[in-house]
Design a protein around this motif. Structure first.
Motif, PDB file in Angstrom:
ATOM      1  N   ALA A 226       0.954  -1.127  -0.010  1.00  0.00           N
ATOM      2  CA  ALA A 226       0.121  -0.192   0.017  1.00  0.00           C
ATOM      3  C   ALA A 226       0.879   1.207  -0.012  1.00  0.00           C
ATOM      4  CB  ALA A 226      -0.972   0.001   1.334  1.00  0.00           C
ATOM      5  N   THR A 227       0.259   2.222  -0.396  1.00  0.00           N
ATOM      6  CA  THR A 227       0.814   3.677  -0.241  1.00  0.00           C
ATOM      7  C   THR A 227       0.368   4.203   1.238  1.00  0.00           C
ATOM      8  OG1 THR A 227       0.927   4.104  -2.858  1.00  0.00           O
ATOM      9  CG2 THR A 227       1.047   6.072  -1.309  1.00  0.00           C
ATOM     10  N   ALA A 228       1.302   4.474   1.943  1.00  0.00           N
ATOM     11  CA  ALA A 228       0.952   4.717   3.275  1.00  0.00           C
ATOM     12  C   ALA A 228       1.731   6.045   3.723  1.00  0.00           C
ATOM     13  CB  ALA A 228       1.370   3.624   4.218  1.00  0.00           C
ATOM     14  N   TRP A 229       0.732   6.679   4.731  1.00  0.00           N
ATOM     15  CA  TRP A 229       1.415   8.050   4.972  1.00  0.00           C
ATOM     16  C   TRP A 229       0.719   8.190   6.580  1.00  0.00           C
ATOM     17  CZ3 TRP A 229      -2.351   8.164   0.722  1.00  0.00           C
ATOM     18  CH2 TRP A 229      -3.172   8.803   0.821  1.00  0.00           C
ATOM     19  N   VAL A 230       1.081   9.186   7.139  1.00  0.00           N
ATOM     20  CA  VAL A 230       0.730  10.029   8.342  1.00  0.00           C
ATOM     21  C   VAL A 230       0.635  11.663   8.105  1.00  0.00           C
ATOM     22  CG1 VAL A 230       1.265  10.303  10.776  1.00  0.00           C
ATOM     23  CG2 VAL A 230       2.055   8.139   9.939  1.00  0.00           C
TER      24      VAL A 230
END
Lengths: 289, 289
Positions: A112-116
């Motif tokens: 997945a493309t994941a971010w905060v």
């Protein structure tokens, strides 16, 4: 101002990016199919509250969507980087998002493309006494168990119905929504969990709809229940019907950022609300870390 | 290769952008809430098929979401720019997307971020005889009418359930899904419309589930129905139940890019399929412009 940190296998602490600039491709399935998951937490004094509960629910949502997300420690490091970059001791919203990457097949298989994202708590969000509409969620209370593909217990990005329900409520002069099942059970808010209190023979009871009726497991509800039990409350789990809300000594919507919000009315009819119970429960919510 | 054209008030014919580069912000509500709409069309010889039907459905979806989208003529010009840029006489997928912009309020009010994507038809998409699972959509067949906030007739980006249903089918060795309502009516596929044929006393009948049962209005189904009527078919609209599918002379899933696809089996049980009817209906589908 929003701080943005992407999870990146090449950068163990995460990769800081500019949230004011485009960062996502139009071809990401997460975008074109709402095919992703998220969590929203509150950080106080630079520390996220209920971190492990949110990470556990994120992992559970990822499993429901067969989405390969980074491990918890990678999220924790990226959250740390984002909060350090935000450098703000006030209350902050910490959002974790993971979307399926470039459109290839529905089976996925890629990371997945994941971010905060870290941003300030929206002004005016808290402290409002809510006029609430009861709206039909369309599903009966057994749908979640018989049809796992409905993703009813997963926190996905496919929130268009939740947003449409809130818009409908606002068009009717209300502030928020409590969903009911098609067979008349109380479910949840579009972005919150329902709580009611009853004081019976001097004993305080705190009650929430049962998970099996097809709702998201509330991290704030769960933490509050643990704190309330320690403070001597009796705990209860539905099924609840709308009449139970009117027969209670207080109805609240609880969520991670807005925290405890009093329900003043349901479908225009006032509900009983004990300010003492709100004060006591709010103090318990504040005590959760 | 994907051609990307953003609709842009400052550029009447649209703004060409690089689809291989990030173009969207993580703060767009369309992304974090699946709060947007789309259409997928087929272009043949550089011309989109059923353009007005797709633009009309896009406008209807936008209204359901209270989303301010560009007018049809702006879409048409951007589509023209994208097809010219693609410069390909083969079959192309033309996708129209509009998402709510930067997260501010659920009421919206700002213009949507809108774009056109043109890409090749995925290889191996067409011509497969489908093993299909019947899966419960959770909603009963009256939900769409009593609860407009469920957005059942709108083509939104909140497609996580559709994708999860397809993943579930593939995990069971099937190719596709036909959703049923919780009260046992045949609805639609996750990305297609259901058709059945019956030949009664030599008269060919083409039947599709009724719109009111809570399905998306199919542009391909509608165009095929018009062509079939002109070719002497009788037309019918459900309600249909699964037994009707087994009692038919053919079952198909129809959609804009895959076109007419034969259903070979339902829940592992073979269904009757007349190759002559498939050939006749496929020719009618091809004739639609």
């Amino acid at each position: 101002m929003t701080v943005l940190v992407f999870l990146d296998p090449a950068m163990p602490d995460g990769r800081i990016a500019d949230a004011s600039q485009p960062q996502l491709k139009v071809t990401d399935t997460g975008i074109t199919r709402g095919d992703g998951i998220f969590e929203t937490m509150l950080a106080v004094n630079g520390a996220p509250r209920k971190l492990q509960a949110h990470l556990a629910r994120l992992a559970s949502s990822a499993e429901a969507l067969a989405l390969n997300v980074p491990a918890s420690d990678a999220w924790e490091r990226a959250i740390g980087t984002a909060l350090q970059e935000a450098d703000d001791d006030g209350d902050l919203v910490v959002k974790l998002v993971a979307i399926r990457g470039v459109e290839e097949s529905v089976e996925g298989g890629t990371e997945a493309t994941a971010w905060v994202q870290v941003s300030p708590v929206p002004k005016g969000l808290r402290g409002k006494r809510l006029a609430v509409l009861l709206l039909d969620r369309g599903y009966d209370s057994t749908a979640a168990q018989r049809a796992p593909w409905l993703l009813i217990g997963a926190k996905t990005l496919s929130y268009a119905v939740n947003m449409a329900a809130l818009r409908y409520a606002k068009s009717q002069g209300a502030d928020d929504v409590i969903f009911t099942s098609s067979d008349g059970k109380v479910l949840e808010g579009p972005t919150s969990t329902v709580l009611i209190a009853r004081v019976i023979d001097g004993v305080k009871h705190l009650i929430t709809p049962q998970l099996e009726s097809g709702i998201l497991a509330g991290t704030s509800q769960s933490a509050l229940f643990a704190a309330a039990r320690d403070a001597g409350w009796e705990l209860g789990y539905g099924p609840l019907i709308p009449a139970d809300l009117f027969a209670s000594d207080g109805v609240w919507l609880i969520s991670s950022v807005r925290l405890l919000a009093e329900v003043a009315s349901l479908d225009g009819k006032p509900v009983t609300m004990s300010p003492d119970l709100t004060a006591e429960l709010s103090a318990l919510v504040e005590s959760v870390s």
